[in-house]
Design a protein around this motif. Structure first.
Motif, PDB file in Angstrom:
ATOM      1  N   SER A  75      -8.755  10.062 -11.169  1.00  0.00           N
ATOM      2  CA  SER A  75      -8.163   8.727 -11.154  1.00  0.00           C
ATOM      3  C   SER A  75      -7.470   8.420  -9.829  1.00  0.00           C
ATOM      4  CB  SER A  75      -7.181   8.573 -12.310  1.00  0.00           C
ATOM      5  OG  SER A  75      -6.058   9.397 -12.119  1.00  0.00           O
ATOM      6  N   GLY A  76      -7.499   9.366  -8.904  1.00  0.00           N
ATOM      7  CA  GLY A  76      -6.943   9.112  -7.575  1.00  0.00           C
ATOM      8  C   GLY A  76      -5.514   9.571  -7.369  1.00  0.00           C
ATOM      9  N   VAL A  77      -4.936  10.242  -8.334  1.00  0.00           N
ATOM     10  CA  VAL A  77      -3.582  10.757  -8.173  1.00  0.00           C
ATOM     11  C   VAL A  77      -3.671  12.030  -7.334  1.00  0.00           C
ATOM     12  CG1 VAL A  77      -1.541  11.642  -9.365  1.00  0.00           C
ATOM     13  CG2 VAL A  77      -2.867   9.781 -10.382  1.00  0.00           C
ATOM     14  N   PRO A  78      -3.039  12.036  -6.139  1.00  0.00           N
ATOM     15  CA  PRO A  78      -3.174  13.207  -5.255  1.00  0.00           C
ATOM     16  C   PRO A  78      -2.403  14.425  -5.751  1.00  0.00           C
ATOM     17  CG  PRO A  78      -1.718  11.569  -4.266  1.00  0.00           C
ATOM     18  CD  PRO A  78      -2.262  10.966  -5.532  1.00  0.00           C
ATOM     19  N   GLY A  79      -2.781  15.561  -5.221  1.00  0.00           N
ATOM     20  CA  GLY A  79      -2.169  16.830  -5.613  1.00  0.00           C
ATOM     21  C   GLY A  79      -0.677  16.885  -5.368  1.00  0.00           C
ATOM     22  N   ARG A  80      -0.219  16.292  -4.281  1.00  0.00           N
ATOM     23  CA  ARG A  80       1.230  16.347  -4.006  1.00  0.00           C
ATOM     24  C   ARG A  80       2.019  15.520  -5.015  1.00  0.00           C
ATOM     25  NH1 ARG A  80      -0.722  13.329   0.260  1.00  0.00           N
ATOM     26  NH2 ARG A  80       0.018  11.188   0.265  1.00  0.00           N
ATOM     27  N   THR A  81       1.403  14.483  -5.556  1.00  0.00           N
ATOM     28  CA  THR A  81       2.065  13.704  -6.609  1.00  0.00           C
ATOM     29  C   THR A  81       2.189  14.554  -7.864  1.00  0.00           C
ATOM     30  OG1 THR A  81       1.270  11.607  -5.734  1.00  0.00           O
ATOM     31  CG2 THR A  81       1.871  11.645  -8.053  1.00  0.00           C
ATOM     32  N   ILE A  82       1.149  15.274  -8.208  1.00  0.00           N
ATOM     33  CA  ILE A  82       1.185  16.167  -9.372  1.00  0.00           C
ATOM     34  C   ILE A  82       2.234  17.258  -9.148  1.00  0.00           C
ATOM     35  CG2 ILE A  82      -0.159  17.793 -10.761  1.00  0.00           C
ATOM     36  CD1 ILE A  82      -2.640  16.050  -9.986  1.00  0.00           C
ATOM     37  N   GLU A 113       4.476   8.347  -6.557  1.00  0.00           N
ATOM     38  CA  GLU A 113       3.529   7.241  -6.413  1.00  0.00           C
ATOM     39  C   GLU A 113       4.215   5.997  -5.873  1.00  0.00           C
ATOM     40  OE1 GLU A 113      -0.283   7.420  -7.305  1.00  0.00           O
ATOM     41  OE2 GLU A 113       0.814   8.984  -6.251  1.00  0.00           O
ATOM     42  N   LEU A 114       5.456   5.778  -6.231  1.00  0.00           N
ATOM     43  CA  LEU A 114       6.221   4.653  -5.689  1.00  0.00           C
ATOM     44  C   LEU A 114       6.374   4.808  -4.176  1.00  0.00           C
ATOM     45  CD1 LEU A 114       7.778   2.100  -6.571  1.00  0.00           C
ATOM     46  CD2 LEU A 114       9.828   3.530  -6.723  1.00  0.00           C
ATOM     47  N   GLY A 119       5.142   0.230  -4.288  1.00  0.00           N
ATOM     48  CA  GLY A 119       5.595  -0.772  -5.244  1.00  0.00           C
ATOM     49  C   GLY A 119       5.356  -0.353  -6.673  1.00  0.00           C
ATOM     50  N   HIS A 120       6.135  -0.960  -7.561  1.00  0.00           N
ATOM     51  CA  HIS A 120       6.043  -0.646  -8.983  1.00  0.00           C
ATOM     52  C   HIS A 120       4.667  -0.988  -9.555  1.00  0.00           C
ATOM     53  CE1 HIS A 120       7.046  -0.390 -13.223  1.00  0.00           C
ATOM     54  NE2 HIS A 120       6.579  -1.617 -13.368  1.00  0.00           N
ATOM     55  N   GLU A 121       4.102  -2.125  -9.138  1.00  0.00           N
ATOM     56  CA  GLU A 121       2.817  -2.568  -9.665  1.00  0.00           C
ATOM     57  C   GLU A 121       1.699  -1.568  -9.396  1.00  0.00           C
ATOM     58  OE1 GLU A 121       4.749  -4.547  -7.679  1.00  0.00           O
ATOM     59  OE2 GLU A 121       5.640  -5.614  -9.365  1.00  0.00           O
ATOM     60  N   ALA A 122       1.772  -0.896  -8.271  1.00  0.00           N
ATOM     61  CA  ALA A 122       0.754   0.106  -7.935  1.00  0.00           C
ATOM     62  C   ALA A 122       1.105   1.489  -8.492  1.00  0.00           C
ATOM     63  CB  ALA A 122       0.583   0.181  -6.417  1.00  0.00           C
ATOM     64  N   ALA A 123       2.405   1.792  -8.568  1.00  0.00           N
ATOM     65  CA  ALA A 123       2.827   3.129  -9.003  1.00  0.00           C
ATOM     66  C   ALA A 123       2.743   3.301 -10.517  1.00  0.00           C
ATOM     67  CB  ALA A 123       4.256   3.407  -8.541  1.00  0.00           C
ATOM     68  N   TRP A 124       2.956   2.241 -11.276  1.00  0.00           N
ATOM     69  CA  TRP A 124       2.991   2.383 -12.725  1.00  0.00           C
ATOM     70  C   TRP A 124       1.652   2.809 -13.332  1.00  0.00           C
ATOM     71  CZ3 TRP A 124       5.911   4.014 -16.118  1.00  0.00           C
ATOM     72  CH2 TRP A 124       5.690   3.790 -17.473  1.00  0.00           C
ATOM     73  N   PRO A 125       0.497   2.275 -12.881  1.00  0.00           N
ATOM     74  CA  PRO A 125      -0.774   2.762 -13.453  1.00  0.00           C
ATOM     75  C   PRO A 125      -0.981   4.267 -13.251  1.00  0.00           C
ATOM     76  CG  PRO A 125      -1.137   0.699 -12.334  1.00  0.00           C
ATOM     77  CD  PRO A 125       0.275   1.121 -12.015  1.00  0.00           C
TER      78      PRO A 125
END
Length: 159
Positions: A75-82, A113-114, A119-125
């Motif tokens: 879904s595009g969530v990078p490893g550093r975010t995880i 992700e924020l 932004g919240h609109e992009a980070a929330w999904p």
């Protein structure tokens, strides 16, 4: 019923509860319970059941990490975010007993992700996808624990 079977049942039940409330190592307790029973019984059936339970738990543990992680990466969530989610999850576990692991994980994902997306609109999904991944992880672990317990209960009923 002998003492080993009663102790095994307690360990298996506490293990299943430990999966739902991640304070205790649920799958480890399920295996320990079946192990106590197998040692107390010490026959071919017991060792076979223990081997099957260990195999189920090993496969389930691998799947528990592969499936949600893959869904997050796809879904595009990078490893550093995880990784940020994992770090804050561990911190949350100690700060807020019982639910802190989940709150910290989600907060870590959201904050990372924020910062990354601005932004919240992009980070929330991304955060919602992380919640879905955590949900899948719990479902997979619970299914693994219940399957292992069912194998053991089946052996109790059939022997």
């Amino acid at each position: 019923m002998d003492v080993a079977t009663v102790l095994a049942a307690v360990l298996v039940v506490v293990g299943i509860v430990g999966i739902a409330l991640p304070i205790l190592p649920g799958l480890v307790l399920v295996v320990a319970g079946v192990g106590v029973w197998a040692v107390g019984r010490a026959d071919f059936v017991a060792w076979t059941v223990l081997g099957i339970v260990v195999a189920i738990v090993l496969v389930g543990s691998v799947v528990k990490y592969l499936v949600p992680g893959r869904r997050l990466r796809d879904s595009g969530v990078p490893g550093r975010t995880i990784a940020a989610g994992a770090v804050l999850g561990v911190v949350g576990f100690f700060v807020i007993p019982v639910v802190g692991l989940f709150i910290g994980f989600v907060l870590g994902i959201y904050l990372a992700e924020l910062a990354r997306l601005g932004g919240h609109e992009a980070a929330w999904p991304s955060t919602r996808r992380a919640l879905a991944a955590v949900g899948w992880s719990i479902v997979i672990e619970m299914a693994t624990g219940l399957l292992a317990a069912a194998v053991w209960v089946g052996a109790l009923l059939l022997t």
